[in-house]
Structure formats: structure tokens, C-alpha cells
Design a protein around this motif. Structure first.
Motif, PDB file in Angstrom:
ATOM      1  N   GLN A 119      43.718 142.020  -7.870  1.00  0.00           N
ATOM      2  CA  GLN A 119      42.747 141.004  -7.494  1.00  0.00           C
ATOM      3  C   GLN A 119      42.861 140.661  -6.016  1.00  0.00           C
ATOM      4  O   GLN A 119      41.873 140.551  -5.328  1.00  0.00           O
ATOM      5  CB  GLN A 119      42.947 139.736  -8.327  1.00  0.00           C
ATOM      6  N   SER A 120      44.064 140.472  -5.522  1.00  0.00           N
ATOM      7  CA  SER A 120      44.233 140.045  -4.141  1.00  0.00           C
ATOM      8  C   SER A 120      43.909 141.154  -3.148  1.00  0.00           C
ATOM      9  O   SER A 120      43.633 140.885  -2.000  1.00  0.00           O
ATOM     10  CB  SER A 120      45.651 139.526  -3.908  1.00  0.00           C
ATOM     11  N   GLN A 121      43.941 142.405  -3.584  1.00  0.00           N
ATOM     12  CA  GLN A 121      43.641 143.518  -2.700  1.00  0.00           C
ATOM     13  C   GLN A 121      42.174 143.923  -2.763  1.00  0.00           C
ATOM     14  O   GLN A 121      41.795 144.955  -2.237  1.00  0.00           O
ATOM     15  CB  GLN A 121      44.522 144.711  -3.050  1.00  0.00           C
ATOM     16  N   ASP A 122      41.338 143.119  -3.358  1.00  0.00           N
ATOM     17  CA  ASP A 122      39.935 143.429  -3.511  1.00  0.00           C
ATOM     18  C   ASP A 122      39.271 143.805  -2.190  1.00  0.00           C
ATOM     19  O   ASP A 122      38.427 144.678  -2.149  1.00  0.00           O
ATOM     20  CB  ASP A 122      39.217 142.237  -4.155  1.00  0.00           C
ATOM     21  N   LEU A 123      39.652 143.173  -1.088  1.00  0.00           N
ATOM     22  CA  LEU A 123      39.038 143.435   0.206  1.00  0.00           C
ATOM     23  C   LEU A 123      39.679 144.608   0.937  1.00  0.00           C
ATOM     24  O   LEU A 123      39.128 145.091   1.919  1.00  0.00           O
ATOM     25  CB  LEU A 123      39.106 142.179   1.081  1.00  0.00           C
ATOM     26  N   ARG A 124      40.811 145.073   0.463  1.00  0.00           N
ATOM     27  CA  ARG A 124      41.507 146.178   1.139  1.00  0.00           C
ATOM     28  C   ARG A 124      40.678 147.452   1.200  1.00  0.00           C
ATOM     29  O   ARG A 124      40.854 148.246   2.115  1.00  0.00           O
ATOM     30  CB  ARG A 124      42.839 146.477   0.461  1.00  0.00           C
ATOM     31  N   LYS A 125      39.785 147.626   0.262  1.00  0.00           N
ATOM     32  CA  LYS A 125      38.956 148.837   0.252  1.00  0.00           C
ATOM     33  C   LYS A 125      38.054 148.919   1.477  1.00  0.00           C
ATOM     34  O   LYS A 125      37.570 149.987   1.823  1.00  0.00           O
ATOM     35  CB  LYS A 125      38.122 148.901  -1.030  1.00  0.00           C
ATOM     36  N   ARG A 157      33.445 145.584   8.408  1.00  0.00           N
ATOM     37  CA  ARG A 157      33.796 144.215   8.777  1.00  0.00           C
ATOM     38  C   ARG A 157      33.330 143.347   7.619  1.00  0.00           C
ATOM     39  O   ARG A 157      32.337 143.654   6.967  1.00  0.00           O
ATOM     40  CB  ARG A 157      33.100 143.822  10.072  1.00  0.00           C
ATOM     41  N   ILE A 158      34.030 142.265   7.371  1.00  0.00           N
ATOM     42  CA  ILE A 158      33.708 141.421   6.223  1.00  0.00           C
ATOM     43  C   ILE A 158      33.394 140.012   6.709  1.00  0.00           C
ATOM     44  O   ILE A 158      34.127 139.467   7.542  1.00  0.00           O
ATOM     45  CB  ILE A 158      34.888 141.364   5.234  1.00  0.00           C
ATOM     46  N   LEU A 195      37.806 145.091  11.188  1.00  0.00           N
ATOM     47  CA  LEU A 195      38.121 146.380  10.565  1.00  0.00           C
ATOM     48  C   LEU A 195      39.608 146.506  10.245  1.00  0.00           C
ATOM     49  O   LEU A 195      39.986 147.172   9.285  1.00  0.00           O
ATOM     50  CB  LEU A 195      37.699 147.536  11.487  1.00  0.00           C
ATOM     51  N   ASP A 196      40.447 145.850  11.049  1.00  0.00           N
ATOM     52  CA  ASP A 196      41.893 145.935  10.844  1.00  0.00           C
ATOM     53  C   ASP A 196      42.412 144.981   9.776  1.00  0.00           C
ATOM     54  O   ASP A 196      43.597 144.956   9.476  1.00  0.00           O
ATOM     55  CB  ASP A 196      42.635 145.686  12.156  1.00  0.00           C
ATOM     56  N   GLY A 197      41.516 144.173   9.193  1.00  0.00           N
ATOM     57  CA  GLY A 197      41.911 143.243   8.144  1.00  0.00           C
ATOM     58  C   GLY A 197      42.312 141.873   8.656  1.00  0.00           C
ATOM     59  O   GLY A 197      42.634 140.989   7.868  1.00  0.00           O
ATOM     60  N   GLY A 198      42.277 141.666   9.971  1.00  0.00           N
ATOM     61  CA  GLY A 198      42.643 140.374  10.546  1.00  0.00           C
ATOM     62  C   GLY A 198      41.460 139.423  10.630  1.00  0.00           C
ATOM     63  O   GLY A 198      40.317 139.845  10.811  1.00  0.00           O
ATOM     64  N   VAL A 199      41.738 138.130  10.530  1.00  0.00           N
ATOM     65  CA  VAL A 199      40.689 137.111  10.657  1.00  0.00           C
ATOM     66  C   VAL A 199      40.343 136.975  12.139  1.00  0.00           C
ATOM     67  O   VAL A 199      41.207 136.694  12.966  1.00  0.00           O
ATOM     68  CB  VAL A 199      41.150 135.760  10.063  1.00  0.00           C
ATOM     69  N   LYS A 200      39.069 137.167  12.474  1.00  0.00           N
ATOM     70  CA  LYS A 200      38.596 137.137  13.856  1.00  0.00           C
ATOM     71  C   LYS A 200      37.822 135.867  14.179  1.00  0.00           C
ATOM     72  O   LYS A 200      37.657 135.515  15.347  1.00  0.00           O
ATOM     73  CB  LYS A 200      37.691 138.349  14.134  1.00  0.00           C
ATOM     74  N   LEU A 201      37.308 135.201  13.147  1.00  0.00           N
ATOM     75  CA  LEU A 201      36.521 133.983  13.342  1.00  0.00           C
ATOM     76  C   LEU A 201      36.611 133.140  12.084  1.00  0.00           C
ATOM     77  O   LEU A 201      36.583 133.673  10.973  1.00  0.00           O
ATOM     78  CB  LEU A 201      35.048 134.345  13.602  1.00  0.00           C
TER      79      LEU A 201
END
Length: 143
Positions: free
Chosen positions: A18-24, A30-31, A106-112
């Protein structure tokens, strides 16, 4: 003993999935997370409307939008089905504000992170200054 160990391992595997849902999306998309107390909130609807008007620019920048409340998650900016999963809400909700916008690079870090509606040009300006986006533009990459 083996049964208990298996149960614990199964529990943590489900929790991790569940917690890795965004890892794909890492290194692919970008999310933008639209986190709201309710998926029916007026603020969320206004943000979605702005994004719908800029849908082509979102795609050019490889942006995937998730609508998130404490009990449901929807992927996309148009009508879509909702999954029940509060994990993303718990992980990314950082304030008491009823609405938050979070951009994940893209790197998974929060940018904003903003506690208000973010107009697409503000979001695009930030993304277009990022080195990886500049490389994409230089190479002429578009989905």
C-alpha cells in the motif's frame, strides 16, 4: 512459530504494498497529490477544473494527478473510480488545512507543498526550471 512468522510477514507485505503505491511512477511520472478532507470539496473541484483546462500541458510534463481523502483515492483529473486507501492521506497530509497540493518529482522527492489552489502556470514554471524537465525539453521528449 512458523504460522505466527508467516502472519507477521504477510501483514508487513500488505502494508508495504500500500505505501509503495506511488513507487511505480518513480523516474517515469511527476505526481500531483490533491489532498482534501473530502473528494467532494469545492476547493478540490476548482483545482480539478483548472487542471482539466490544462490537460495537454500536464501530459507534456508527465504529470499524474491523485485525488486523496482520508478514506478514498482517485487517480486522474476526470471522473474515475475511487479506491479505499487512507495510507497516502496519512503519509502526505502534513497540516490541519482542509486542502493541500503536493508535487512529487521524478526522483520521488516532494518539490512543492501548498495549502491552497495552485494555478497550472505556477506549477509548470516550477517544473520547467527543474534540470530533468530541461533535459526533456532539450531532447524534445513528450508522451
Amino acid at each position: 512459530m512458523t504460522g505466527k512468522l508467516l502472519t507477521v510477514l504477510l501483514f508487513f507485505t500488505c502494508l508495504t504494498a500500500q505505501s509503495q503505491d506511488l513507487r511505480k511512477h518513480r523516474w517515469e511520472d511527476r505526481i500531483v497529490l490533491l489532498i482534501s478532507d473530502s473528494l467532494d470539496s469545492d476547493t478540490l473541484k476548482q483545482q480539478l477544473q483548472l487542471f482539466q483546462q490544462a490537460e495537454k500541458a500536464l501530459k507534456e510534463r508527465k504529470i499524474v494527478v491523485y485525488q486523496i481523502s482520508s478514506s478514498r483515492v482517485k487517480k486522474g483529473i476526470n471522473k474515475s473510480s475511487a479506491d479505499s486507501n487512507g495510507d497516502l492521506y496519512k503519509r502526505y497530509k502534513k497540516s490541519d488545512a482542509p486542502f493541500e497540493v503536493v508535487l512529487i518529482g521524478l526522483d520521488g522527492g516532494v518539490k512543492l507543498r501548498k495549502e491552497r489552489i495552485v494555478k497550472p502556470p505556477e506549477l509548470f514554471e516550477l517544473i520547467d526550471r527543474m534540470p530533468m524537465r530541461r533535459a526533456e525539453m532539450y531532447k524534445g521528449e513528450s508522451p
